[in-house]
Design a protein around this motif. Structure first.
Motif, PDB file in Angstrom:
ATOM      1  N   LYS A 166       0.813  -1.208   0.000  1.00 34.09           N
ATOM      2  CA  LYS A 166       0.000   0.000   0.000  1.00 34.09           C
ATOM      3  C   LYS A 166       0.851   1.265   0.000  1.00 34.09           C
ATOM      4  CE  LYS A 166      -3.783  -2.229   2.526  1.00 34.09           C
ATOM      5  NZ  LYS A 166      -4.637  -2.185   3.733  1.00 34.09           N
ATOM      6  N   THR A 167       2.160   1.115  -0.025  1.00 30.72           N
ATOM      7  CA  THR A 167       3.059   2.263  -0.031  1.00 30.72           C
ATOM      8  C   THR A 167       4.064   2.108  -1.152  1.00 30.72           C
ATOM      9  OG1 THR A 167       4.585   1.179   1.512  1.00 30.72           O
ATOM     10  CG2 THR A 167       2.864   2.582   2.473  1.00 30.72           C
ATOM     11  N   VAL A 168       4.604   3.253  -1.582  1.00 28.33           N
ATOM     12  CA  VAL A 168       5.653   3.266  -2.593  1.00 28.33           C
ATOM     13  C   VAL A 168       6.783   4.148  -2.105  1.00 28.33           C
ATOM     14  CG1 VAL A 168       4.107   2.842  -4.536  1.00 28.33           C
ATOM     15  CG2 VAL A 168       4.556   5.186  -3.810  1.00 28.33           C
ATOM     16  N   ARG A 169       7.986   3.886  -2.597  1.00 25.06           N
ATOM     17  CA  ARG A 169       9.132   4.716  -2.263  1.00 25.06           C
ATOM     18  C   ARG A 169       9.244   5.835  -3.302  1.00 25.06           C
ATOM     19  NH1 ARG A 169      12.534   2.207   1.398  1.00 25.06           N
ATOM     20  NH2 ARG A 169      12.016   0.025   1.782  1.00 25.06           N
ATOM     21  N   VAL A 170       9.424   7.044  -2.812  1.00 29.29           N
ATOM     22  CA  VAL A 170       9.555   8.204  -3.692  1.00 29.29           C
ATOM     23  C   VAL A 170      10.858   8.917  -3.353  1.00 29.29           C
ATOM     24  CG1 VAL A 170       8.529  10.372  -4.446  1.00 29.29           C
ATOM     25  CG2 VAL A 170       7.052   8.471  -3.795  1.00 29.29           C
ATOM     26  N   ARG A 171      11.663   9.209  -4.348  1.00 32.64           N
ATOM     27  CA  ARG A 171      12.916   9.914  -4.116  1.00 32.64           C
ATOM     28  C   ARG A 171      12.635  11.322  -3.593  1.00 32.64           C
ATOM     29  NH1 ARG A 171      15.252  11.067  -8.592  1.00 32.64           N
ATOM     30  NH2 ARG A 171      13.681  10.226 -10.012  1.00 32.64           N
ATOM     31  N   THR A 172      13.461  11.771  -2.664  1.00 32.90           N
ATOM     32  CA  THR A 172      13.244  13.092  -2.062  1.00 32.90           C
ATOM     33  C   THR A 172      13.331  14.204  -3.101  1.00 32.90           C
ATOM     34  OG1 THR A 172      15.597  13.180  -1.478  1.00 32.90           O
ATOM     35  CG2 THR A 172      14.072  12.388   0.207  1.00 32.90           C
ATOM     36  N   ALA A 173      14.142  14.002  -4.136  1.00 31.70           N
ATOM     37  CA  ALA A 173      14.252  15.023  -5.185  1.00 31.70           C
ATOM     38  C   ALA A 173      12.908  15.218  -5.888  1.00 31.70           C
ATOM     39  CB  ALA A 173      15.320  14.613  -6.201  1.00 31.70           C
ATOM     40  N   VAL A 174      12.135  14.136  -6.045  1.00 31.71           N
ATOM     41  CA  VAL A 174      10.813  14.249  -6.663  1.00 31.71           C
ATOM     42  C   VAL A 174       9.868  15.049  -5.764  1.00 31.71           C
ATOM     43  CG1 VAL A 174       8.813  12.941  -7.461  1.00 31.71           C
ATOM     44  CG2 VAL A 174      11.117  12.102  -7.945  1.00 31.71           C
ATOM     45  N   LEU A 175       9.921  14.779  -4.463  1.00 33.88           N
ATOM     46  CA  LEU A 175       9.082  15.540  -3.526  1.00 33.88           C
ATOM     47  C   LEU A 175       9.429  17.015  -3.555  1.00 33.88           C
ATOM     48  CD1 LEU A 175       8.987  13.203  -0.385  1.00 33.88           C
ATOM     49  CD2 LEU A 175       7.232  13.517  -2.125  1.00 33.88           C
ATOM     50  N   ASP A 176      10.718  17.328  -3.586  1.00 36.06           N
ATOM     51  CA  ASP A 176      11.128  18.732  -3.634  1.00 36.06           C
ATOM     52  C   ASP A 176      10.634  19.397  -4.911  1.00 36.06           C
ATOM     53  OD1 ASP A 176      12.393  18.442  -1.218  1.00 36.06           O
ATOM     54  OD2 ASP A 176      14.382  18.106  -2.073  1.00 36.06           O
ATOM     55  N   SER A 177      10.692  18.657  -6.012  1.00 31.65           N
ATOM     56  CA  SER A 177      10.207  19.211  -7.281  1.00 31.65           C
ATOM     57  C   SER A 177       8.705  19.465  -7.231  1.00 31.65           C
ATOM     58  CB  SER A 177      10.542  18.250  -8.421  1.00 31.65           C
ATOM     59  OG  SER A 177      10.033  18.725  -9.649  1.00 31.65           O
ATOM     60  N   LEU A 178       7.945  18.535  -6.631  1.00 27.36           N
ATOM     61  CA  LEU A 178       6.497  18.728  -6.501  1.00 27.36           C
ATOM     62  C   LEU A 178       6.175  19.952  -5.654  1.00 27.36           C
ATOM     63  CD1 LEU A 178       5.193  15.074  -6.005  1.00 27.36           C
ATOM     64  CD2 LEU A 178       4.715  16.591  -7.935  1.00 27.36           C
ATOM     65  N   ILE A 179       6.938  20.150  -4.585  1.00 28.89           N
ATOM     66  CA  ILE A 179       6.722  21.323  -3.734  1.00 28.89           C
ATOM     67  C   ILE A 179       6.953  22.604  -4.524  1.00 28.89           C
ATOM     68  CG2 ILE A 179       7.792  22.633  -1.847  1.00 28.89           C
ATOM     69  CD1 ILE A 179       5.883  20.695  -0.778  1.00 28.89           C
ATOM     70  N   ASN A 180       8.018  22.642  -5.304  1.00 30.57           N
ATOM     71  CA  ASN A 180       8.318  23.838  -6.089  1.00 30.57           C
ATOM     72  C   ASN A 180       7.235  24.122  -7.124  1.00 30.57           C
ATOM     73  OD1 ASN A 180      10.728  24.407  -4.760  1.00 30.57           O
ATOM     74  ND2 ASN A 180      11.932  23.096  -6.114  1.00 30.57           N
ATOM     75  N   ILE A 181       6.779  23.070  -7.812  1.00 28.89           N
ATOM     76  CA  ILE A 181       5.732  23.250  -8.831  1.00 28.89           C
ATOM     77  C   ILE A 181       4.445  23.746  -8.180  1.00 28.89           C
ATOM     78  CG2 ILE A 181       4.267  22.046 -10.492  1.00 28.89           C
ATOM     79  CD1 ILE A 181       6.666  20.175 -11.026  1.00 28.89           C
ATOM     80  N   THR A 182       4.097  23.155  -7.030  1.00 31.89           N
ATOM     81  CA  THR A 182       2.878  23.572  -6.334  1.00 31.89           C
ATOM     82  C   THR A 182       2.994  25.007  -5.848  1.00 31.89           C
ATOM     83  OG1 THR A 182       2.634  21.293  -5.574  1.00 31.89           O
ATOM     84  CG2 THR A 182       1.232  22.933  -4.544  1.00 31.89           C
ATOM     85  N   GLY A 183       4.180  25.388  -5.387  1.00 29.04           N
ATOM     86  CA  GLY A 183       4.392  26.780  -4.982  1.00 29.04           C
ATOM     87  C   GLY A 183       4.181  27.747  -6.128  1.00 29.04           C
ATOM     88  N   GLU A 184       4.651  27.355  -7.310  1.00 33.11           N
ATOM     89  CA  GLU A 184       4.434  28.195  -8.485  1.00 33.11           C
ATOM     90  C   GLU A 184       2.944  28.297  -8.815  1.00 33.11           C
ATOM     91  OE1 GLU A 184       6.637  29.950  -9.798  1.00 33.11           O
ATOM     92  OE2 GLU A 184       8.478  29.086  -8.985  1.00 33.11           O
ATOM     93  N   LEU A 185       2.218  27.186  -8.627  1.00 31.30           N
ATOM     94  CA  LEU A 185       0.771  27.222  -8.862  1.00 31.30           C
ATOM     95  C   LEU A 185       0.079  28.190  -7.895  1.00 31.30           C
ATOM     96  CD1 LEU A 185      -0.199  23.475  -9.484  1.00 31.30           C
ATOM     97  CD2 LEU A 185      -0.406  25.376 -11.092  1.00 31.30           C
ATOM     98  N   VAL A 186       0.530  28.190  -6.625  1.00 33.48           N
ATOM     99  CA  VAL A 186      -0.037  29.110  -5.642  1.00 33.48           C
ATOM    100  C   VAL A 186       0.195  30.550  -6.076  1.00 33.48           C
ATOM    101  CG1 VAL A 186       0.158  29.950  -3.270  1.00 33.48           C
ATOM    102  CG2 VAL A 186       0.163  27.494  -3.723  1.00 33.48           C
ATOM    103  N   THR A 187       1.391  30.844  -6.574  1.00 30.13           N
ATOM    104  CA  THR A 187       1.699  32.198  -7.042  1.00 30.13           C
ATOM    105  C   THR A 187       0.859  32.563  -8.264  1.00 30.13           C
ATOM    106  OG1 THR A 187       3.976  31.959  -6.227  1.00 30.13           O
ATOM    107  CG2 THR A 187       3.555  33.714  -7.810  1.00 30.13           C
ATOM    108  N   SER A 188       0.744  31.631  -9.218  1.00 30.23           N
ATOM    109  CA  SER A 188      -0.071  31.888 -10.423  1.00 30.23           C
ATOM    110  C   SER A 188      -1.529  32.096 -10.062  1.00 30.23           C
ATOM    111  CB  SER A 188       0.065  30.722 -11.402  1.00 30.23           C
ATOM    112  OG  SER A 188       1.399  30.564 -11.818  1.00 30.23           O
ATOM    113  N   LYS A 189      -2.016  31.343  -9.089  1.00 27.57           N
ATOM    114  CA  LYS A 189      -3.405  31.510  -8.632  1.00 27.57           C
ATOM    115  C   LYS A 189      -3.612  32.908  -8.065  1.00 27.57           C
ATOM    116  CE  LYS A 189      -4.197  30.540  -4.632  1.00 27.57           C
ATOM    117  NZ  LYS A 189      -4.190  31.253  -3.333  1.00 27.57           N
ATOM    118  N   SER A 190      -2.650  33.399  -7.308  1.00 30.11           N
ATOM    119  CA  SER A 190      -2.763  34.748  -6.742  1.00 30.11           C
ATOM    120  C   SER A 190      -2.785  35.802  -7.845  1.00 30.11           C
ATOM    121  CB  SER A 190      -1.593  35.016  -5.787  1.00 30.11           C
ATOM    122  OG  SER A 190      -1.597  34.114  -4.710  1.00 30.11           O
ATOM    123  N   ARG A 191      -2.001  35.590  -8.885  1.00 31.64           N
ATOM    124  CA  ARG A 191      -2.001  36.539 -10.002  1.00 31.64           C
ATOM    125  C   ARG A 191      -3.348  36.528 -10.721  1.00 31.64           C
ATOM    126  NH1 ARG A 191       3.151  35.531 -13.638  1.00 31.64           N
ATOM    127  NH2 ARG A 191       2.260  37.356 -14.695  1.00 31.64           N
TER     128      ARG A 191
END
Length: 545
Positions: A166-191
């Protein structure tokens, strides 16, 4: 067959087994008859042996096999679990850890393990685990093993059972990339929200509202992926304490609570070193030797308690001991002797401020340097690490009874609330957890004290700094009866910061600066506001020295 594609998975799984193994070994010293942990240790050694053999790492497989054989003797009651066995298994775990590190770094040089393998293979009740070959009397009887359900007392084995599917291993670099992309989405939403407000189009307003809700939900879920239990770092501490207590000749027990509290992975990574330093200080400086404790009417064994708990949007981690405590007068005297504080500053220090002097670089009250502490760098590292995470440190102590170090940390370092202020044509931000209050101060409340400008506030004199001067901007005479000021607190001291104007509070997505800005003192990172402006987030602790 080329096994290189599986190397990363192998390293990750073996490390998980070794971390769990260390914890179980230390726990078995407290309760040698716990059948659940004995069986778990056997299975972990067996798993490491199998994985190493399948990857072609024969030396690792051989060592794990001998550890498995040793645990099999315990399972079959051929001998009891005692300190010598724990020493052998921990030494084996350390050797395996070093070999895994070599695999990760591409250094697969064969290591000589013959001495350890021989000691494991030749172990029998009454023998010793030490290299010197000394013999000592050991109990030959085996205690009756308690039958404990493995699910209740043994740590879960990585990759085993239904939960692993029921679980998968995810590389930390992928998580960091997802955080950055989501942060950009938050900024675009505000614009988009700003454009929608200017257009006055009802349908666009509704669409942006739905988008805002969905982006927020996505962002919250992504942040959860970064959360890890406090036990991830806390589970390593019992092994550390065991080694420290053995080297110092002290009897110390460790209690840990709040392992289930979840904290951002980035904070946990940086929290490990401060906890190790505080544990060393507690053993070396805090806990007294058994004879001294008995003379003071205490139990011969000392206790260190580590607790993690949530408080609103922060995590509080406390490290308390029942040792000798600290004397504020002695600390002030030592700081004066080393030239870390002036006589005038020393006379104004409260006991709590005196305790924080231990965090100054080079401060130490140790009579001699030991292998554990005494170089005057430990508490400075603790303070610096916490400040880089947006955290705070407070120290309480009662001489003769013990000390408590409390670390206050944000739950996540990705999203923080900031106070936006204006300085000339620039907008900058302060982390809101560093801000005590904002106010317009009267010019008559500003006075000079030697070379310093001070602010009298509530009967207290606070150092007063100008943000314009700190940023190298031209000073102005200012107009009006009041001057905007931010009262900040760093290292237990309050300071006033003069600004040009207040703009407001806002949640921002923090992005670290690259070179050369990451080398500049006083910058935590940057953030993009909804209107597209980039603001710098300042670290007040770097400006207040």
């Amino acid at each position: 067959m080329d096994m290189s594609p599986y190397k990363e998975l192998f390293i990750s799984e073996v490390r998980e087994h070794l971390h769990t193994m260390n914890d179980a070994i230390v726990a078995l010293e407290e309760d040698p008859a716990d059948r659940g942990k004995i069986d778990a240790l056997f299975r972990m050694a067996h798993s490491i042996k199998g994985m190493s053999a399948s990857m072609g790492y024969e030396t690792m497989a051989e060592l794990a096999h001998k550890m498995e054989d040793l645990m099999d003797k315990i399972r079959k009651a051929a001998c009891c679990f005692e300190t010598d066995i724990a020493d052998l298994l921990l030494e084996g775990s350390d050797r395996l850890t070093a070999m895994v590190r070599g695999v990760e770094e591409g250094d697969e040089t064969e290591r000589n393990i013959s001495d350890l393998v021989e000691r494991m293979a030749g172990y029998a009740p009454g023998s010793t685990a030490k290299n010197d070959g000394d013999r000592g009397e050991r109990a030959t009887g085996s205690p009756e093993l308690k039958q404990v359900e493995p699910s209740g007392s043994a740590a879960p084995i990585p990759g085993d059972g239904e939960s692993s599917r029921k679980t998968v291993r995810v590389r930390t670099a992928v998580l960091d990339s997802l955080i950055n992309i989501t942060g950009e989405l938050v900024t675009s939403k505000s614009r988009l929200a700003s454009i929608s407000a200017e257009s006055g189009i009802r349908k666009l307003d509704l669409a942006v509202f739905d988008l805002s809700r969905q982006v927020r939900e996505l962002h919250d879920e992504i942040l959860k992926l970064r959360l890890m239990p406090f036990g991830t770092v806390a589970d390593r501490l019992p092994r550390t304490l065991r080694d420290l207590a053995k080297r110092s000749g002290k009897d110390v027990s460790l209690r840990i609570s709040g392992k289930e509290i979840e904290i951002d992975r980035g904070i946990l990574d940086e929290l490990s070193d401060p906890l190790q330093h505080l544990l060393r200080n507690a053993v070396d400086h805090g806990i007294e030797p058994p004879a001294e404790r008995l003379a003071r009417g205490k139990k011969s064994g000392g206790t260190i308690a580590i607790e993690a708990r949530k408080c609103k949007d922060r995590v509080i981690v406390s490290i308390a001991d029942d040792g000798r405590g600290m004397d504020p007068d002695s600390i002030i005297a030592a700081a004066r002797e080393k030239g870390l504080v002036s006589d005038e500053e020393a006379s104004r220090l409260s006991p709590r401020q005196a305790f924080l002097l231990t965090c100054l670089p080079g401060f130490s009250t140790a009579d001699k340097v030991t292998g554990i502490s005494g170089r005057g760098v430990g508490m400075d590292v603790v303070r610096s690490s916490l400040q880089s995470l947006g955290g705070n440190l407070s120290i309480e102590s009662e001489f003769g009874k013990g000390s408590r170090f409390t670390l206050s940390l944000p739950l996540t370092i990705s999203i923080i609330q900031v106070l936006l202020v204006g300085c000339a044509q620039y907008t900058v931000a302060f982390p809101i957890d560093k801000v005590l209050r904002t106010l317009d101060i009267k010019r008559e409340d500003i006075t000079a004290s030697g070379r310093r400008t001070v602010l009298t506030l509530g009967g207290e004199s606070l150092p007063l700094l100008s943000l314009r001067r700190l940023l190298g901007l031209p000073l102005t005479s200012g107009k009006g009866p009041g001057i905007p000021a931010v009262i900040i607190e760093t290292r237990g001291r309050k300071t006033g910061m003069l600004v040009d104007r207040f703009i407001g509070q806002q949640d921002v997505f923090v992005k670290p600066f690259g070179r050369p800005l990451n080398r500049m003192r006083g910058l935590i990172g940057g953030a993009v506001l909804g209107d597209g402006r980039i603001v710098c987030i300042l670290d007040p602790a770097e400006f207040v020295r």
